[in-house]
Design a protein around this motif. Structure first.
Motif, PDB file in Angstrom:
ATOM      1  N   GLN A  41       0.833  -1.205   0.000  1.00 23.82           N
ATOM      2  CA  GLN A  41       0.000   0.000   0.000  1.00 23.82           C
ATOM      3  C   GLN A  41       0.870   1.258   0.000  1.00 23.82           C
ATOM      4  OE1 GLN A  41      -2.570  -0.923   3.503  1.00 23.82           O
ATOM      5  NE2 GLN A  41      -4.242  -0.835   2.036  1.00 23.82           N
ATOM      6  N   PRO A  42       1.590   1.510  -1.073  1.00 23.34           N
ATOM      7  CA  PRO A  42       2.496   2.662  -1.086  1.00 23.34           C
ATOM      8  C   PRO A  42       1.789   4.002  -0.997  1.00 23.34           C
ATOM      9  CG  PRO A  42       2.300   1.710  -3.282  1.00 23.34           C
ATOM     10  CD  PRO A  42       1.631   0.754  -2.340  1.00 23.34           C
ATOM     11  N   GLY A  43       0.554   4.061  -1.464  1.00 23.98           N
ATOM     12  CA  GLY A  43      -0.154   5.336  -1.512  1.00 23.98           C
ATOM     13  C   GLY A  43      -0.533   5.909  -0.171  1.00 23.98           C
ATOM     14  N   ILE A  44      -0.577   5.083   0.866  1.00 27.03           N
ATOM     15  CA  ILE A  44      -0.975   5.591   2.181  1.00 27.03           C
ATOM     16  C   ILE A  44       0.196   5.631   3.154  1.00 27.03           C
ATOM     17  CG2 ILE A  44      -3.344   4.775   1.862  1.00 27.03           C
ATOM     18  CD1 ILE A  44      -2.697   2.524   3.866  1.00 27.03           C
ATOM     19  N   ASP A  45       1.395   5.387   2.676  1.00 31.11           N
ATOM     20  CA  ASP A  45       2.577   5.321   3.534  1.00 31.11           C
ATOM     21  C   ASP A  45       2.895   6.685   4.137  1.00 31.11           C
ATOM     22  OD1 ASP A  45       5.175   3.876   4.337  1.00 31.11           O
ATOM     23  OD2 ASP A  45       5.923   5.650   3.285  1.00 31.11           O
ATOM     24  N   GLY A  46       3.125   6.700   5.442  1.00 32.55           N
ATOM     25  CA  GLY A  46       3.492   7.936   6.110  1.00 32.55           C
ATOM     26  C   GLY A  46       2.896   8.010   7.498  1.00 32.55           C
ATOM     27  N   ILE A  47       2.877   9.215   8.057  1.00 30.11           N
ATOM     28  CA  ILE A  47       2.333   9.398   9.396  1.00 30.11           C
ATOM     29  C   ILE A  47       1.313  10.530   9.395  1.00 30.11           C
ATOM     30  CG2 ILE A  47       4.478   8.564  10.409  1.00 30.11           C
ATOM     31  CD1 ILE A  47       5.148  11.388  11.263  1.00 30.11           C
ATOM     32  N   ARG A  48       0.295  10.352  10.226  1.00 27.48           N
ATOM     33  CA  ARG A  48      -0.696  11.404  10.459  1.00 27.48           C
ATOM     34  C   ARG A  48      -0.516  11.898  11.881  1.00 27.48           C
ATOM     35  NH1 ARG A  48      -5.746   7.935   9.044  1.00 27.48           N
ATOM     36  NH2 ARG A  48      -4.208   6.262   9.180  1.00 27.48           N
ATOM     37  N   VAL A  49      -0.462  13.205  12.039  1.00 33.16           N
ATOM     38  CA  VAL A  49      -0.153  13.809  13.330  1.00 33.16           C
ATOM     39  C   VAL A  49      -1.166  14.919  13.617  1.00 33.16           C
ATOM     40  CG1 VAL A  49       1.557  15.198  14.566  1.00 33.16           C
ATOM     41  CG2 VAL A  49       2.304  13.260  13.182  1.00 33.16           C
ATOM     42  N   HIS A  50      -1.622  14.987  14.867  1.00 39.62           N
ATOM     43  CA  HIS A  50      -2.527  16.075  15.240  1.00 39.62           C
ATOM     44  C   HIS A  50      -1.777  17.396  15.148  1.00 39.62           C
ATOM     45  CE1 HIS A  50      -5.687  18.313  17.211  1.00 39.62           C
ATOM     46  NE2 HIS A  50      -6.436  17.214  17.257  1.00 39.62           N
ATOM     47  N   TYR A  51      -2.379  18.347  14.468  1.00 42.30           N
ATOM     48  CA  TYR A  51      -1.670  19.599  14.190  1.00 42.30           C
ATOM     49  C   TYR A  51      -1.290  20.350  15.455  1.00 42.30           C
ATOM     50  CZ  TYR A  51      -5.865  22.466  15.046  1.00 42.30           C
ATOM     51  OH  TYR A  51      -6.936  23.100  15.623  1.00 42.30           O
ATOM     52  N   THR A  52      -2.013  20.122  16.574  1.00 41.02           N
ATOM     53  CA  THR A  52      -1.705  20.825  17.815  1.00 41.02           C
ATOM     54  C   THR A  52      -0.504  20.247  18.545  1.00 41.02           C
ATOM     55  OG1 THR A  52      -3.202  19.443  19.137  1.00 41.02           O
ATOM     56  CG2 THR A  52      -4.138  21.430  18.134  1.00 41.02           C
ATOM     57  N   SER A  53       0.055  19.123  18.031  1.00 40.67           N
ATOM     58  CA  SER A  53       1.209  18.505  18.688  1.00 40.67           C
ATOM     59  C   SER A  53       2.536  19.040  18.174  1.00 40.67           C
ATOM     60  CB  SER A  53       1.166  16.975  18.511  1.00 40.67           C
ATOM     61  OG  SER A  53       1.496  16.609  17.186  1.00 40.67           O
ATOM     62  N   LEU A  54       2.499  19.902  17.161  1.00 45.00           N
ATOM     63  CA  LEU A  54       3.734  20.500  16.678  1.00 45.00           C
ATOM     64  C   LEU A  54       4.304  21.448  17.730  1.00 45.00           C
ATOM     65  CD1 LEU A  54       2.850  19.240  13.976  1.00 45.00           C
ATOM     66  CD2 LEU A  54       3.679  21.317  12.847  1.00 45.00           C
ATOM     67  N   PRO A  55       5.571  21.776  17.655  1.00 44.83           N
ATOM     68  CA  PRO A  55       6.143  22.706  18.633  1.00 44.83           C
ATOM     69  C   PRO A  55       5.322  23.992  18.722  1.00 44.83           C
ATOM     70  CG  PRO A  55       7.882  21.737  17.320  1.00 44.83           C
ATOM     71  CD  PRO A  55       6.592  21.294  16.701  1.00 44.83           C
ATOM     72  N   GLY A  56       4.982  24.354  19.950  1.00 47.68           N
ATOM     73  CA  GLY A  56       4.184  25.552  20.167  1.00 47.68           C
ATOM     74  C   GLY A  56       2.701  25.340  20.033  1.00 47.68           C
ATOM     75  N   GLY A  57       2.255  24.110  19.787  1.00 50.55           N
ATOM     76  CA  GLY A  57       0.830  23.825  19.657  1.00 50.55           C
ATOM     77  C   GLY A  57       0.125  23.822  20.999  1.00 50.55           C
ATOM     78  N   SER A  58      -1.170  23.542  20.970  1.00 55.26           N
ATOM     79  CA  SER A  58      -2.000  23.641  22.175  1.00 55.26           C
ATOM     80  C   SER A  58      -2.215  22.321  22.891  1.00 55.26           C
ATOM     81  CB  SER A  58      -3.365  24.241  21.803  1.00 55.26           C
ATOM     82  OG  SER A  58      -4.042  23.402  20.872  1.00 55.26           O
ATOM     83  N   ALA A  59      -1.584  21.236  22.459  1.00 55.26           N
ATOM     84  CA  ALA A  59      -1.771  19.934  23.093  1.00 55.26           C
ATOM     85  C   ALA A  59      -0.929  19.857  24.361  1.00 55.26           C
ATOM     86  CB  ALA A  59      -1.394  18.809  22.140  1.00 55.26           C
ATOM     87  N   THR A  60      -1.558  20.097  25.497  1.00 58.25           N
ATOM     88  CA  THR A  60      -0.847  20.132  26.770  1.00 58.25           C
ATOM     89  C   THR A  60      -0.082  18.830  27.008  1.00 58.25           C
ATOM     90  OG1 THR A  60      -2.583  21.556  27.669  1.00 58.25           O
ATOM     91  CG2 THR A  60      -1.101  20.490  29.252  1.00 58.25           C
ATOM     92  N   ASN A  61       1.170  18.961  27.351  1.00 57.67           N
ATOM     93  CA  ASN A  61       2.104  17.852  27.596  1.00 57.67           C
ATOM     94  C   ASN A  61       2.593  17.171  26.325  1.00 57.67           C
ATOM     95  OD1 ASN A  61       2.025  18.058  30.460  1.00 57.67           O
ATOM     96  ND2 ASN A  61       0.082  16.942  30.476  1.00 57.67           N
ATOM     97  N   TYR A  62       2.001  17.502  25.205  1.00 60.36           N
ATOM     98  CA  TYR A  62       2.367  16.850  23.942  1.00 60.36           C
ATOM     99  C   TYR A  62       2.558  17.861  22.824  1.00 60.36           C
ATOM    100  CZ  TYR A  62       0.333  13.096  26.726  1.00 60.36           C
ATOM    101  OH  TYR A  62       0.035  12.243  27.744  1.00 60.36           O
ATOM    102  N   ASN A  63       3.167  19.005  23.132  1.00 63.76           N
ATOM    103  CA  ASN A  63       3.318  20.061  22.123  1.00 63.76           C
ATOM    104  C   ASN A  63       4.769  20.459  21.896  1.00 63.76           C
ATOM    105  OD1 ASN A  63       3.756  21.347  24.535  1.00 63.76           O
ATOM    106  ND2 ASN A  63       2.323  23.026  24.174  1.00 63.76           N
ATOM    107  N   LEU A  64       5.667  19.491  22.063  1.00 60.25           N
ATOM    108  CA  LEU A  64       7.077  19.737  21.793  1.00 60.25           C
ATOM    109  C   LEU A  64       7.533  19.106  20.484  1.00 60.25           C
ATOM    110  CD1 LEU A  64       8.588  19.183  25.368  1.00 60.25           C
ATOM    111  CD2 LEU A  64       7.763  21.304  24.323  1.00 60.25           C
ATOM    112  N   GLY A  65       6.585  18.532  19.752  1.00 65.52           N
ATOM    113  CA  GLY A  65       6.905  17.970  18.441  1.00 65.52           C
ATOM    114  C   GLY A  65       7.350  16.523  18.463  1.00 65.52           C
ATOM    115  N   GLU A  66       7.262  15.859  19.621  1.00 65.54           N
ATOM    116  CA  GLU A  66       7.793  14.506  19.691  1.00 65.54           C
ATOM    117  C   GLU A  66       6.754  13.427  19.390  1.00 65.54           C
ATOM    118  OE1 GLU A  66      10.497  13.978  22.939  1.00 65.54           O
ATOM    119  OE2 GLU A  66      11.742  15.614  22.196  1.00 65.54           O
ATOM    120  N   THR A  67       5.513  13.837  19.149  1.00 66.04           N
ATOM    121  CA  THR A  67       4.560  12.903  18.548  1.00 66.04           C
ATOM    122  C   THR A  67       5.081  12.464  17.182  1.00 66.04           C
ATOM    123  OG1 THR A  67       2.586  13.683  19.693  1.00 66.04           O
ATOM    124  CG2 THR A  67       2.249  12.672  17.553  1.00 66.04           C
ATOM    125  N   ALA A  68       5.562  13.414  16.399  1.00 67.60           N
ATOM    126  CA  ALA A  68       6.095  13.082  15.074  1.00 67.60           C
ATOM    127  C   ALA A  68       7.312  12.167  15.197  1.00 67.60           C
ATOM    128  CB  ALA A  68       6.446  14.351  14.307  1.00 67.60           C
TER     129      ALA A  68
END
Length: 314
Positions: free
Chosen positions: A202-229
């Motif tokens: 399934q090459p067409g779906i290869d990759g990762i999906r990440v909640h946009y608030t988890s990026l550095p500076g996002g609003s996901a408390t405790n999870y907004n340093l970008g390490e979800t990615a």
């Protein structure tokens, strides 16, 4: 990896359906932003806070013990075959590469879910820091670096909420097996990833999906340093959770990550959920700890990343 209460992080069901109209312009962070022509604006859920990542379901597809064993055997065969053709790395060495990263910002029709170009740059920097072993003296440098190859923004209510996920990924994914595609969405999870051994099927779906608030500076408390990615990219490279299989000798197929019976919540120093030797690896990127608790991949995880890259992505 992790989830917002009360919505668990688990592998989303691939939803069938006809793709909504879109007109992407991409390749650089300064590209003009396309606008979805569909009617209506979907409500954009903004989490008031984040809680435990684990205990609610996997952020990758389930791998049974039998399939895990088969994957290891297949990987060994591929590595042997590639070595016989002179493909791969010398004995005792590890693979290394610069991974092109394509970031897809899936906004709704009103533009909700957007992130700044600075946040995207900071996310790439986090990947380089974490995979470079720069957060702890105990961390391994995996040899892999990341370079932003393109940013693409879409305004589409369904895609923003990760609906029609198999469709939108097939329509927007860039690059080959060596390219990391990150889709930033507003969904029930902090992140979801595909494994490298599934790319050929399934090459067409290869990759990762990440909640946009988890990026550095996002609003996901405790999870907004970008390490979800970082965690999800670990799966993309072929790493399991450190609690894969529970309290067993096989566990995550990595010898220097002590076995653990269950995922971690927060950063509980001294946690020991398994009777086998060693404390739970709460600082490992492949557990479910807070971002601030994470600081390492281990040397054997680095070796596994090298093997999986060589077998499935090189």
């Amino acid at each position: 990896m992790r989830s917002f209460t009360p919505r668990p992080r688990a592998l989303a069901v691939l939803l069938a359906g006809t793709a909504l109209a879109f007109s992407p312009l991409g390749g650089s962070a300064t590209a003009k932003l396309p606008v979805d022509q569909t009617a209506g604006v979907a409500d954009c859920f903004t989490p008031s806070g984040a809680s435990a990542k684990g205990g609610h379901g996997p952020d990758t597809r389930d791998i049974s013990a039998a399939e895990q064993k088969a994957i290891e055997a297949r990987t060994a065969q591929l590595l042997k075959a590639k070595a016989g053709r002179g493909v791969g790395v010398p004995q005792g060495a590890l693979a290394a590469a610069t991974v092109p990263v394509y970031v897809h910002v899936m906004r709704d029709a009103a533009g909700n879910g957007d992130v700044t170009d600075t946040q995207i740059s900071q996310q790439i920097a986090v990947l380089n820091t974490t995979f470079g072993g720069q957060e702890s003296s105990a961390a391994a440098n995996t040899g892999f670096t990341f370079s932003l190859a393109g940013t693409f923004r879409y305004n589409n209510n369904q895609w923003h909420q990760d609906k029609q996920s198999s469709t939108y990924r097939k329509q927007t994914r860039k690059g080959g097996a060596n390219a990391l595609n990150i889709w930033l969405v507003d969904f029930a999870y902090l992140g979801i990833a595909t494994f490298p051994w599934d790319y050929a099927r399934q090459p067409g779906i290869d990759g990762i999906r990440v909640h946009y608030t988890s990026l550095p500076g996002g609003s996901a408390t405790n999870y907004n340093l970008g390490e979800t990615a970082t965690h999800e990219a670990g799966h993309w490279f072929g790493l399991y959770h450190t609690f894969q299989g529970g309290c067993t000798a096989t566990n995550d197929e990595v010898a220097d990550t002590p076995a653990q019976s269950s995922p971690t919540n927060g950063c509980p120093t001294g946690r020991d959920s398994c009777s086998l030797p060693g404390l739970d690896p709460i600082h490992n990127y492949m557990d479910y700890s807070y971002d601030s608790c994470y600081n390492q991949f281990t040397p054997n995880q680095s070796t596994r990343i090298s093997d999986m890259w060589t077998a499935y992505r090189a």
